[in-house]
Design a protein around this motif. Structure first.
Motif, PDB file in Angstrom:
ATOM      1  N   CYS A  23      -6.777  -4.106  -6.440  1.00  0.00           N
ATOM      2  CA  CYS A  23      -8.221  -3.821  -6.480  1.00  0.00           C
ATOM      3  C   CYS A  23      -8.515  -2.465  -5.831  1.00  0.00           C
ATOM      4  CB  CYS A  23      -9.010  -4.921  -5.778  1.00  0.00           C
ATOM      5  SG  CYS A  23      -9.082  -6.456  -6.693  1.00  0.00           S
ATOM      6  N   GLY A  24      -7.826  -2.171  -4.757  1.00  0.00           N
ATOM      7  CA  GLY A  24      -7.982  -0.867  -4.107  1.00  0.00           C
ATOM      8  C   GLY A  24      -7.474   0.270  -4.981  1.00  0.00           C
ATOM      9  N   VAL A  25      -6.364   0.037  -5.656  1.00  0.00           N
ATOM     10  CA  VAL A  25      -5.818   1.051  -6.559  1.00  0.00           C
ATOM     11  C   VAL A  25      -6.795   1.301  -7.704  1.00  0.00           C
ATOM     12  CG1 VAL A  25      -3.978   1.518  -8.228  1.00  0.00           C
ATOM     13  CG2 VAL A  25      -3.406   0.595  -5.991  1.00  0.00           C
ATOM     14  N   GLU A  26      -7.381   0.233  -8.235  1.00  0.00           N
ATOM     15  CA  GLU A  26      -8.368   0.387  -9.311  1.00  0.00           C
ATOM     16  C   GLU A  26      -9.553   1.222  -8.849  1.00  0.00           C
ATOM     17  OE1 GLU A  26      -9.256  -3.650 -10.483  1.00  0.00           O
ATOM     18  OE2 GLU A  26      -8.302  -3.295 -12.424  1.00  0.00           O
ATOM     19  N   ARG A  27     -10.017   0.981  -7.631  1.00  0.00           N
ATOM     20  CA  ARG A  27     -11.139   1.760  -7.114  1.00  0.00           C
ATOM     21  C   ARG A  27     -10.771   3.240  -7.008  1.00  0.00           C
ATOM     22  NH1 ARG A  27     -11.567  -1.675  -2.630  1.00  0.00           N
ATOM     23  NH2 ARG A  27     -12.310  -3.636  -3.428  1.00  0.00           N
ATOM     24  N   CYS A  28      -9.527   3.511  -6.591  1.00  0.00           N
ATOM     25  CA  CYS A  28      -9.094   4.908  -6.462  1.00  0.00           C
ATOM     26  C   CYS A  28      -8.925   5.572  -7.825  1.00  0.00           C
ATOM     27  CB  CYS A  28      -7.775   4.984  -5.692  1.00  0.00           C
ATOM     28  SG  CYS A  28      -7.939   4.569  -3.958  1.00  0.00           S
ATOM     29  N   LEU A  29      -8.392   4.851  -8.789  1.00  0.00           N
ATOM     30  CA  LEU A  29      -8.139   5.442 -10.103  1.00  0.00           C
ATOM     31  C   LEU A  29      -9.388   5.518 -10.969  1.00  0.00           C
ATOM     32  CD1 LEU A  29      -4.741   3.800 -11.114  1.00  0.00           C
ATOM     33  CD2 LEU A  29      -5.130   6.133 -10.335  1.00  0.00           C
ATOM     34  N   PHE A  30     -10.186   4.461 -10.983  1.00  0.00           N
ATOM     35  CA  PHE A  30     -11.288   4.368 -11.939  1.00  0.00           C
ATOM     36  C   PHE A  30     -12.665   4.425 -11.300  1.00  0.00           C
ATOM     37  CE2 PHE A  30      -7.842   1.506 -13.516  1.00  0.00           C
ATOM     38  CZ  PHE A  30      -7.290   2.425 -14.392  1.00  0.00           C
ATOM     39  N   VAL A  71       0.839  -1.199   0.000  1.00  0.00           N
ATOM     40  CA  VAL A  71       0.000   0.000   0.000  1.00  0.00           C
ATOM     41  C   VAL A  71       0.876   1.251   0.000  1.00  0.00           C
ATOM     42  CG1 VAL A  71      -1.600   1.368   1.414  1.00  0.00           C
ATOM     43  CG2 VAL A  71      -2.038  -1.046   1.008  1.00  0.00           C
ATOM     44  N   LYS A  72       1.941   1.240   0.781  1.00  0.00           N
ATOM     45  CA  LYS A  72       2.846   2.385   0.823  1.00  0.00           C
ATOM     46  C   LYS A  72       3.463   2.629  -0.546  1.00  0.00           C
ATOM     47  CE  LYS A  72       6.835   4.159   3.337  1.00  0.00           C
ATOM     48  NZ  LYS A  72       7.845   3.867   4.350  1.00  0.00           N
ATOM     49  N   HIS A  73       3.897   1.563  -1.208  1.00  0.00           N
ATOM     50  CA  HIS A  73       4.487   1.675  -2.537  1.00  0.00           C
ATOM     51  C   HIS A  73       3.444   2.175  -3.546  1.00  0.00           C
ATOM     52  CE1 HIS A  73       6.942   0.775  -6.010  1.00  0.00           C
ATOM     53  NE2 HIS A  73       5.938   0.062  -6.509  1.00  0.00           N
ATOM     54  N   ALA A  74       2.237   1.649  -3.491  1.00  0.00           N
ATOM     55  CA  ALA A  74       1.184   2.049  -4.426  1.00  0.00           C
ATOM     56  C   ALA A  74       0.791   3.509  -4.212  1.00  0.00           C
ATOM     57  CB  ALA A  74      -0.034   1.138  -4.263  1.00  0.00           C
ATOM     58  N   ARG A  75       0.746   3.950  -2.966  1.00  0.00           N
ATOM     59  CA  ARG A  75       0.433   5.352  -2.691  1.00  0.00           C
ATOM     60  C   ARG A  75       1.491   6.268  -3.294  1.00  0.00           C
ATOM     61  NH1 ARG A  75      -1.710   6.542   3.407  1.00  0.00           N
ATOM     62  NH2 ARG A  75      -3.858   5.879   3.076  1.00  0.00           N
ATOM     63  N   CYS A 129       1.377   5.306 -19.263  1.00  0.00           N
ATOM     64  CA  CYS A 129       1.868   6.207 -18.206  1.00  0.00           C
ATOM     65  C   CYS A 129       1.794   5.536 -16.841  1.00  0.00           C
ATOM     66  CB  CYS A 129       1.063   7.495 -18.182  1.00  0.00           C
ATOM     67  SG  CYS A 129       1.431   8.637 -19.499  1.00  0.00           S
ATOM     68  N   ARG A 130       0.674   4.851 -16.597  1.00  0.00           N
ATOM     69  CA  ARG A 130       0.531   4.154 -15.310  1.00  0.00           C
ATOM     70  C   ARG A 130       1.582   3.060 -15.170  1.00  0.00           C
ATOM     71  NH1 ARG A 130      -4.961   4.877 -16.505  1.00  0.00           N
ATOM     72  NH2 ARG A 130      -5.095   2.817 -17.454  1.00  0.00           N
ATOM     73  N   THR A 131       1.840   2.347 -16.242  1.00  0.00           N
ATOM     74  CA  THR A 131       2.835   1.277 -16.201  1.00  0.00           C
ATOM     75  C   THR A 131       4.237   1.840 -15.983  1.00  0.00           C
ATOM     76  OG1 THR A 131       1.452  -0.005 -17.692  1.00  0.00           O
ATOM     77  CG2 THR A 131       3.707  -0.742 -17.435  1.00  0.00           C
ATOM     78  N   GLU A 132       4.535   2.980 -16.614  1.00  0.00           N
ATOM     79  CA  GLU A 132       5.841   3.618 -16.417  1.00  0.00           C
ATOM     80  C   GLU A 132       6.057   4.008 -14.964  1.00  0.00           C
ATOM     81  OE1 GLU A 132       6.022   6.999 -18.966  1.00  0.00           O
ATOM     82  OE2 GLU A 132       6.023   5.788 -20.802  1.00  0.00           O
ATOM     83  N   GLN A 133       4.992   4.431 -14.307  1.00  0.00           N
ATOM     84  CA  GLN A 133       5.092   4.824 -12.899  1.00  0.00           C
ATOM     85  C   GLN A 133       5.103   3.620 -11.957  1.00  0.00           C
ATOM     86  OE1 GLN A 133       5.678   7.838 -11.832  1.00  0.00           O
ATOM     87  NE2 GLN A 133       5.451   8.816 -13.820  1.00  0.00           N
ATOM     88  N   GLY A 134       4.947   2.414 -12.506  1.00  0.00           N
ATOM     89  CA  GLY A 134       4.951   1.215 -11.675  1.00  0.00           C
ATOM     90  C   GLY A 134       3.601   0.925 -11.056  1.00  0.00           C
ATOM     91  N   LEU A 135       2.556   1.397 -11.697  1.00  0.00           N
ATOM     92  CA  LEU A 135       1.219   1.243 -11.152  1.00  0.00           C
ATOM     93  C   LEU A 135       0.399   0.322 -12.045  1.00  0.00           C
ATOM     94  CD1 LEU A 135      -0.096   2.332  -8.639  1.00  0.00           C
ATOM     95  CD2 LEU A 135      -1.064   4.169  -9.967  1.00  0.00           C
ATOM     96  N   SER A 136       0.700  -0.966 -11.953  1.00  0.00           N
ATOM     97  CA  SER A 136      -0.075  -1.990 -12.650  1.00  0.00           C
ATOM     98  C   SER A 136      -0.086  -3.226 -11.758  1.00  0.00           C
ATOM     99  CB  SER A 136       0.539  -2.316 -14.013  1.00  0.00           C
ATOM    100  OG  SER A 136       1.788  -2.946 -13.854  1.00  0.00           O
ATOM    101  N   LYS A 137      -0.964  -4.139 -12.073  1.00  0.00           N
ATOM    102  CA  LYS A 137      -1.079  -5.352 -11.266  1.00  0.00           C
ATOM    103  C   LYS A 137       0.226  -6.135 -11.301  1.00  0.00           C
ATOM    104  CE  LYS A 137      -3.854  -9.487 -10.716  1.00  0.00           C
ATOM    105  NZ  LYS A 137      -4.985 -10.262 -11.201  1.00  0.00           N
ATOM    106  N   ALA A 138       0.813  -6.259 -12.473  1.00  0.00           N
ATOM    107  CA  ALA A 138       2.056  -7.022 -12.622  1.00  0.00           C
ATOM    108  C   ALA A 138       3.212  -6.371 -11.872  1.00  0.00           C
ATOM    109  CB  ALA A 138       2.409  -7.162 -14.098  1.00  0.00           C
ATOM    110  N   SER A 139       3.283  -5.045 -11.899  1.00  0.00           N
ATOM    111  CA  SER A 139       4.387  -4.380 -11.199  1.00  0.00           C
ATOM    112  C   SER A 139       4.229  -4.489  -9.681  1.00  0.00           C
ATOM    113  CB  SER A 139       4.500  -2.924 -11.630  1.00  0.00           C
ATOM    114  OG  SER A 139       3.336  -2.225 -11.309  1.00  0.00           O
TER     115      SER A 139
END
Length: 143
Positions: free
Chosen positions: A123-130, A33-37, A83-93
């Motif tokens: 799933c939490g990141v998806e809720r925040c983004l989309f 969560v800290k990394h995703a934030r 852009c999201r993938t470049e920032q490291g914000l994907s499920k795989a990353s």
């Protein structure tokens, strides 16, 4: 749907071992969560992402779109995902990040458990983004 609760009679050692595993999983969740934030904050400050998102939102608000606008919308969606993938914000990353962080708990947690925890955070990141999510929450471990 019904739930059946059964009393589990565990020894002192088994309770200690279960607590250790739950603590390890809660710690990994909080690390993720800290990394995703951090990634989400970097994404918010990315000017290119903000411009692309504004263009995308303008296209979404239109009721009737031409074929050109539909193709432009798809291109913008792909650029936003890049852009999201470049920032490291994907499920795989997130899974890759937790795989590295989870090595210290390899005796307590399996790789599938670590991967499932990354999926929960995603799933939490998806809720925040989309969706209508406001922020990611840390997991509180209570004994």
């Amino acid at each position: 749907m019904h739930t059946v609760q059964l009393l589990l009679k565990t020894s002192k050692y088994e309770r200690h071992e279960i607590d250790r595993r739950f603590r390890a999983l809660a710690h990994l969740h909080n690390v993720c969560v800290k990394h995703a934030r951090k990634c989400m904050i970097r994404l918010q400050h990315d000017k290119r992402y903000a411009e692309l998102r504004q263009l995308y939102n303008e296209l979404v608000k239109k009721e009737k779109m031409s074929k050109e606008e539909k193709s432009q919308k798809k291109k913008l969606a792909k650029q936003l995902a890049a852009c999201r993938t470049e920032q490291g914000l994907s499920k795989a990353s997130l899974e890759h990040y937790l795989k590295v962080c989870g090595k210290q708990f390899s005796k307590l947690l399996s790789s599938q458990q670590v991967q499932a925890e990354a999926d929960r955070v995603w799933c939490g990141v998806e809720r925040c983004l989309f969706g209508n999510g406001k922020e990611l929450h840390f997991k509180k471990f209570v004994i």
